[in-house]
Design a protein around this motif. Sequence first.
Motif, PDB file in Angstrom:
ATOM      1  N   ASP A 183     -15.975  -1.603  30.153  1.00 30.93           N
ATOM      2  CA  ASP A 183     -14.842  -0.706  29.923  1.00 30.93           C
ATOM      3  C   ASP A 183     -14.113  -0.413  31.222  1.00 30.93           C
ATOM      4  O   ASP A 183     -14.757  -0.223  32.266  1.00 30.93           O
ATOM      5  CB  ASP A 183     -15.331   0.656  29.376  1.00 30.93           C
ATOM      6  N   ALA A 184     -12.797  -0.324  31.156  1.00 30.75           N
ATOM      7  CA  ALA A 184     -12.036   0.203  32.279  1.00 30.75           C
ATOM      8  C   ALA A 184     -12.443   1.658  32.487  1.00 30.75           C
ATOM      9  O   ALA A 184     -12.892   2.329  31.544  1.00 30.75           O
ATOM     10  CB  ALA A 184     -10.539   0.120  31.978  1.00 30.75           C
ATOM     11  N   THR A 185     -12.274   2.163  33.709  1.00 29.83           N
ATOM     12  CA  THR A 185     -12.626   3.563  34.000  1.00 29.83           C
ATOM     13  C   THR A 185     -11.889   4.522  33.070  1.00 29.83           C
ATOM     14  O   THR A 185     -12.485   5.478  32.555  1.00 29.83           O
ATOM     15  CB  THR A 185     -12.310   3.897  35.472  1.00 29.83           C
ATOM     16  N   VAL A 186     -10.602   4.256  32.816  1.00 32.77           N
ATOM     17  CA  VAL A 186      -9.844   5.182  31.943  1.00 32.77           C
ATOM     18  C   VAL A 186     -10.406   5.189  30.522  1.00 32.77           C
ATOM     19  O   VAL A 186     -10.400   6.221  29.848  1.00 32.77           O
ATOM     20  CB  VAL A 186      -8.329   4.853  31.908  1.00 32.77           C
ATOM     21  N   VAL A 187     -10.911   4.044  30.063  1.00 33.53           N
ATOM     22  CA  VAL A 187     -11.485   3.965  28.708  1.00 33.53           C
ATOM     23  C   VAL A 187     -12.794   4.750  28.662  1.00 33.53           C
ATOM     24  O   VAL A 187     -13.069   5.490  27.706  1.00 33.53           O
ATOM     25  CB  VAL A 187     -11.679   2.489  28.285  1.00 33.53           C
ATOM     26  N   GLU A 188     -13.587   4.603  29.712  1.00 35.28           N
ATOM     27  CA  GLU A 188     -14.833   5.384  29.830  1.00 35.28           C
ATOM     28  C   GLU A 188     -14.525   6.886  29.761  1.00 35.28           C
ATOM     29  O   GLU A 188     -15.198   7.656  29.071  1.00 35.28           O
ATOM     30  CB  GLU A 188     -15.451   5.086  31.203  1.00 35.28           C
ATOM     31  N   ARG A 189     -13.454   7.277  30.479  1.00 40.96           N
ATOM     32  CA  ARG A 189     -13.081   8.706  30.515  1.00 40.96           C
ATOM     33  C   ARG A 189     -12.566   9.177  29.157  1.00 40.96           C
ATOM     34  O   ARG A 189     -12.814  10.320  28.770  1.00 40.96           O
ATOM     35  CB  ARG A 189     -12.060   8.954  31.635  1.00 40.96           C
ATOM     36  N   LEU A 190     -11.876   8.305  28.433  1.00 44.62           N
ATOM     37  CA  LEU A 190     -11.429   8.652  27.071  1.00 44.62           C
ATOM     38  C   LEU A 190     -12.641   8.920  26.187  1.00 44.62           C
ATOM     39  O   LEU A 190     -12.699   9.912  25.461  1.00 44.62           O
ATOM     40  CB  LEU A 190     -10.625   7.506  26.448  1.00 44.62           C
ATOM     41  N   LYS A 191     -13.615   8.014  26.254  1.00 45.72           N
ATOM     42  CA  LYS A 191     -14.818   8.146  25.414  1.00 45.72           C
ATOM     43  C   LYS A 191     -15.591   9.417  25.768  1.00 45.72           C
ATOM     44  O   LYS A 191     -16.059  10.145  24.893  1.00 45.72           O
ATOM     45  CB  LYS A 191     -15.718   6.916  25.578  1.00 45.72           C
ATOM     46  N   ASN A 192     -15.700   9.692  27.082  1.00 46.80           N
ATOM     47  CA  ASN A 192     -16.425  10.895  27.512  1.00 46.80           C
ATOM     48  C   ASN A 192     -15.711  12.172  27.085  1.00 46.80           C
ATOM     49  O   ASN A 192     -16.332  13.234  26.963  1.00 46.80           O
ATOM     50  CB  ASN A 192     -16.602  10.905  29.040  1.00 46.80           C
ATOM     51  N   ALA A 193     -14.389  12.062  26.866  1.00 44.19           N
ATOM     52  CA  ALA A 193     -13.608  13.244  26.457  1.00 44.19           C
ATOM     53  C   ALA A 193     -13.570  13.382  24.938  1.00 44.19           C
ATOM     54  O   ALA A 193     -12.904  14.270  24.405  1.00 44.19           O
ATOM     55  CB  ALA A 193     -12.195  13.144  27.010  1.00 44.19           C
ATOM     56  N   GLY A 194     -14.273  12.465  24.230  1.00 49.49           N
ATOM     57  CA  GLY A 194     -14.377  12.583  22.776  1.00 49.49           C
ATOM     58  C   GLY A 194     -13.292  11.868  21.979  1.00 49.49           C
ATOM     59  O   GLY A 194     -13.221  12.013  20.755  1.00 49.49           O
ATOM     60  N   ALA A 195     -12.443  11.092  22.651  1.00 43.59           N
ATOM     61  CA  ALA A 195     -11.332  10.432  21.947  1.00 43.59           C
ATOM     62  C   ALA A 195     -11.823   9.271  21.083  1.00 43.59           C
ATOM     63  O   ALA A 195     -12.822   8.625  21.389  1.00 43.59           O
ATOM     64  CB  ALA A 195     -10.314   9.912  22.950  1.00 43.59           C
ATOM     65  N   THR A 196     -11.090   9.009  20.005  1.00 40.58           N
ATOM     66  CA  THR A 196     -11.346   7.841  19.161  1.00 40.58           C
ATOM     67  C   THR A 196     -10.268   6.798  19.461  1.00 40.58           C
ATOM     68  O   THR A 196      -9.077   7.074  19.299  1.00 40.58           O
ATOM     69  CB  THR A 196     -11.269   8.227  17.661  1.00 40.58           C
ATOM     70  N   ILE A 197     -10.693   5.629  19.917  1.00 45.13           N
ATOM     71  CA  ILE A 197      -9.731   4.547  20.203  1.00 45.13           C
ATOM     72  C   ILE A 197      -9.469   3.795  18.904  1.00 45.13           C
ATOM     73  O   ILE A 197     -10.402   3.405  18.205  1.00 45.13           O
ATOM     74  CB  ILE A 197     -10.281   3.621  21.308  1.00 45.13           C
ATOM     75  N   VAL A 198      -8.178   3.624  18.570  1.00 41.66           N
ATOM     76  CA  VAL A 198      -7.856   3.034  17.264  1.00 41.66           C
ATOM     77  C   VAL A 198      -7.296   1.611  17.353  1.00 41.66           C
ATOM     78  O   VAL A 198      -6.932   1.035  16.340  1.00 41.66           O
ATOM     79  CB  VAL A 198      -6.870   3.921  16.467  1.00 41.66           C
TER      80      VAL A 198
END
Length: 425
Positions: free
Chosen positions: A55-70
């Motif tokens: 994962d890119a760092t920004v994607v890791e941070r999205l996941k850690n923040a609870g976001a759902t990638i669609v």
Amino acid sequence: MSADLNIFVTEETLDSDADGPLSGKTVAVKDNISTEGLRTTCGSAMLDDYVPPYDATVVERLKNAGATIVGKANMDEFGMGSTTETSAFGATKNPVDPERVPGGSSGGSAAAVAAGEADLALGTDTGGSVRNPAAFCGVVGIKPTYGLVSRYGLVAYANSLEQIGPFAPTVEEAAELLDVIAGPDANDATTHDEGADSDYASAADGDVDGLTIGVPTELVEGADDRVVETFEAALSDLEAQGAETTEVSLESVGHAVQAYYVIAMSEASSNLARFDGVRYGKSGGYDGNWNESFARAREEGFGAEVKRRVLLGTYALSAGYHDKYYKKAQDARAWVAQDFDAAFEEVDVLASPTMPVLPPKLGESLDDPLQLYLTDANTVPVNLANLPAISVPAGEAEGLPVGLQLIGPKFGEETIVRAASAVEN
């Protein structure tokens, strides 16, 4: 709806079980940002079946923040374009008017937010590729200061210019997403400590009383009259809220587009050399001649715009022309940065129309690449100077969105967020 508008290259959900500021929010990710186990094509046939192992760092941070990638949003091939029409997977249509382009190169990301296919989105901005589609689709887009957001896991186009940035329906939501992705990263040596504990969202309070806004005459002249009218109405609105406006001059920006394209294409020719069909990407097959194998892979894998930019960049860097083109472009870049520094001694933020034109119809701009490059005139100076900028909807002209761009000094994200939230009000 997303299929009708061709918003996603890959539509797949990655859930997060973390509890954070983006819990319950859906995010579309531009298809040049690495997602572990999820195809990442950069809008190119070259990477048609490439699946990143991390994962890119920004994607890791999205996941850690609870976001759902669609899903992975459609884009101009390798970020090269301003309309999302150079994608190997077909053009994305603008949700506001499906006969028109959504802007580019992050057109799929902006369209996903505008069409309600995702609450938020990530794009990348090398010369305006977040702000341009934000303006054309009527959403908010932020290009952060260079070094505020990690580029680790981003498939590079032009390393010294590009930044990952957020899209959202409102300024506050865009700032919330920026809070999640901003901050230093051990995997990216260009990141700074700024943003480690940012709270940009709270800056979206709409308080512009006493704010001084500089209007660079060079970025307003030559824009479509309908765009200028909408822009000026938004400025008057800011004045009514207590802001002061004053004209400023940025003499260097007349050379910014030329300097930008020399630098961006030179970096692209270097970055895209890795796509040789051997380690990854489309294979050219091997029949005893490596040069022919590489050529076949690149001929089949790259589209016309990518080939054009790689050739021009290689030419600008070649032995006899390096000083004539590349070195001059770097000198012009330093001049642009100095001009901005001087302007910020007088004013708090700078304002201009984000795009000098209304969204063109699909197919209109592809025949004339030069005309297309010139539409970036208001956005590229920001990348050359490594500054932050935001595009916020300023109103409509003939039913089409017009964006207002606010530019701040380095790491002046709070100021541009505050000013943009006043435009929204």
